[in-house]
Every structure is written in structure tokens, then in C-alpha cells.
Design an enzyme around this catalytic site. Sequence first.
Site, mmCIF file in Angstrom:
data_model
loop_
_atom_site.group_PDB
_atom_site.id
_atom_site.type_symbol
_atom_site.label_atom_id
_atom_site.label_comp_id
_atom_site.label_asym_id
_atom_site.label_seq_id
_atom_site.Cartn_x
_atom_site.Cartn_y
_atom_site.Cartn_z
ATOM 1 N N SER A 137 3.986 -4.546 1.296
ATOM 2 C CA SER A 137 4.295 -3.210 0.787
ATOM 3 C C SER A 137 3.872 -3.087 -0.670
ATOM 4 O O SER A 137 4.139 -3.996 -1.477
ATOM 5 C CB SER A 137 5.799 -2.934 0.878
ATOM 6 O OG SER A 137 6.213 -2.875 2.231
ATOM 7 N N SER A 138 3.241 -1.962 -1.018
ATOM 8 C CA SER A 138 2.866 -1.633 -2.392
ATOM 9 C C SER A 138 1.972 -2.743 -2.972
ATOM 10 O O SER A 138 0.877 -2.956 -2.468
ATOM 11 C CB SER A 138 4.145 -1.395 -3.215
ATOM 12 O OG SER A 138 3.822 -0.828 -4.461
ATOM 13 N N SER A 139 2.428 -3.482 -3.995
ATOM 14 C CA SER A 139 1.632 -4.603 -4.503
ATOM 15 C C SER A 139 1.300 -5.576 -3.366
ATOM 16 O O SER A 139 0.205 -6.158 -3.327
ATOM 17 C CB SER A 139 2.404 -5.330 -5.605
ATOM 18 O OG SER A 139 1.696 -6.452 -6.060
#
Length: 294
Positions: A137-139
Site C-alpha cells: 500500500s502507498s509506499s
Amino acid sequence: MTMFSTIFLSALALVSPIAHGALVRVNDFGSNPTSLQMNIYVPSKLATSPPIILALHPCGGTGEQYAQMTKYNSLADQKGFITIFPSTKKDTNCWEVNKERTLTHDGGGDSQGLANMITYTIQKYSADATKVFVTGSSSGCMMTNVMMATYPNLFAAATCYSGVAAGCLAGSPGASPGSADPKCANGQVVKTGTEWAAVVKAMYPTYNGTYPRLATFHGAADTLVRPGNLAEQLKEWSAVMGVTFSKNVTNTPQSGYTQLVYGDGTKLVGYSASGVGHTVPVHEDVDLKWFGLS
Ligand SMILES: *[C@@H]1O[C@H](CO)[C@@H](O)[C@H](O)[C@H]1NC(C)=O
Ligand SMILES: *[C@@H]1O[C@H](CO)[C@@H](O)[C@H](O)[C@H]1NC(C)=O
């Protein structure tokens, strides 16, 4: 038994723990150039030749937290696969998707440490090297794209949530909201498919095999990592995989989500989630189907 040999045997047991049914730290997984932490979950009922899922936390997070936030470990209990939930502790716990060393196969960055966690797990648990997957998720989604580019030989497929194309943050001073060049997150790093494919190829120039399949999600209302980054990821991987956009399927996998299908939909799909910000909630059921584990 002498005291010495008791201590010696206990020390051996500590070096290579096989703890079933709990997330445990592994310290001896091989070269770890950027001092990542490896946490592994081996279910009590391990499948023969188990698959492996590498799951990458967002900035500010840890592997332990991401294991709590997601359902992968309860699914591992049902299906018998192994999960790895690593942590990075640098740059506000963001994965190092900006540095040349991570954006290079065996370049001495985060990607190499993560790859070594996979090869260690394959050997130690006789895991199925053809069923190794990565998600995040995300990074963690940014790093998923980077793992696909730097270690395409290790992974069969990937899914991820609210990230950017591999190489989007190349050369940025950092990879966290506070340290990164904001152009990438703002959707201002725009390249053609051909240009993105060259970026990917440069991360592992001698590789000539196939790249992992990808299903990537993004919120259409994301103001932190702008939705243009979904289009850039899709351009990147469609050029690398040689598949072109074929159609949109609305309300898939749920109301308000549009599935963007490339080719026949077996190698590359995007999901644009209307009204959803940062990050798109993890859809473990979709992930497992995409990995062929459901
Ligand atoms: C890919 O590289 C390997 C190792 O260098 C080589 O044996 C193989 O023939 C190459 N395959 C193709 C399709 O070029
Ligand atoms: C497919 O869906 C995406 C996301 O909603 C949208 O941006 C794009 O214009 C659509 N493409 C077509 C051909 O309908």
C-alpha cells in the site's frame, strides 16, 4: 549434557526459528545492505510447496502493523501459504524507491534485501518458486512496482494500492512525503510507454524473461498520490508486457470501481476507485484471485 552444549544447542535453535502460526523476526536471511527487518508468518498447516506473499507497508508503518491491518495471515491459515511482512526504518519508514541502489538489480538497496528474504524463504520452507507474489500500500505499492522491475525473475504476479510507476521517484532526495520531490506524487512525472519501458529495462538490463502480472488500484479522489499515477503505471507495464488497453468494466470488483482491462485481462489490469482517497482499502479476495490462490 554439559552446560556448554546446552547453550550451544539453544543458540542453534535461535538462529533458525520455525515458529508456526505467529509473525516472527528472522535475522539470518542473507545479505541485508539497507538493514531491513524481516518478519515471517508460517501457518500451522503449511501447504506442500507453499506459495509466498511479500506484503509491503505504507510510509510510517511497520510490517507488524501491516500484518494486523490486512487479512493475509488469516488467509494463510486457510490456504497454507507463507507471508513476509518486512519493515524499513529509514526516511519515515518509507521504502527507498528513489535511490539508484534500490532501482538496480543486486544494486545493494532495499530491493536486494527484500529479494534475499524471498530466496531464503524458498530454500528454508521448500516453497514454490513459481508462486511468489508481492503486494503493498502507498509506499509499499511504489516498492511493489520497483520489485517487479528489479526482480522480475522472482515474482509471478503483483497487486498494489495507491502507488506510482517504477522509477517515478528516481533521483528524488527522499521517498517520504516530507523528503521527496513532490512532482511524482503530484502526477507531474509523465512519460510515454516507450520511455517507461526503457526505465524498467535499465533496472535489470540483462533480463530477458517475462515480467510479473499486475493488478493495481488507485483512488480517483487521492490528493496525496494523485490519480495520474495510475495511468503512468498502466502505461509503464502495458509497454513492458506488450498489452494494450482493451476495455473498461464498471462496478468491478464493487460498486464505484472501474476495472481497466489490458489485453485479455490476464497480465495487466487497473482499478480506479471513484470517490476513494489515499489509500484504497486492501482487497485481499481480489489479490488472492489474481495470484491464483483463491
Ligand atoms: C535469455 O538469456 C539466457 C541467459 O543469458 C539465454 O540462455 C536465453 O537464450 C535468452 N533467451 C532469449 C529468449 O533471448
Ligand atoms: C476507463 O476508465 C477510466 C477510469 O475511470 C477513465 O479515465 C477512462 O477514460 C475510461 N476509458 C474509456 C475508454 O472509457
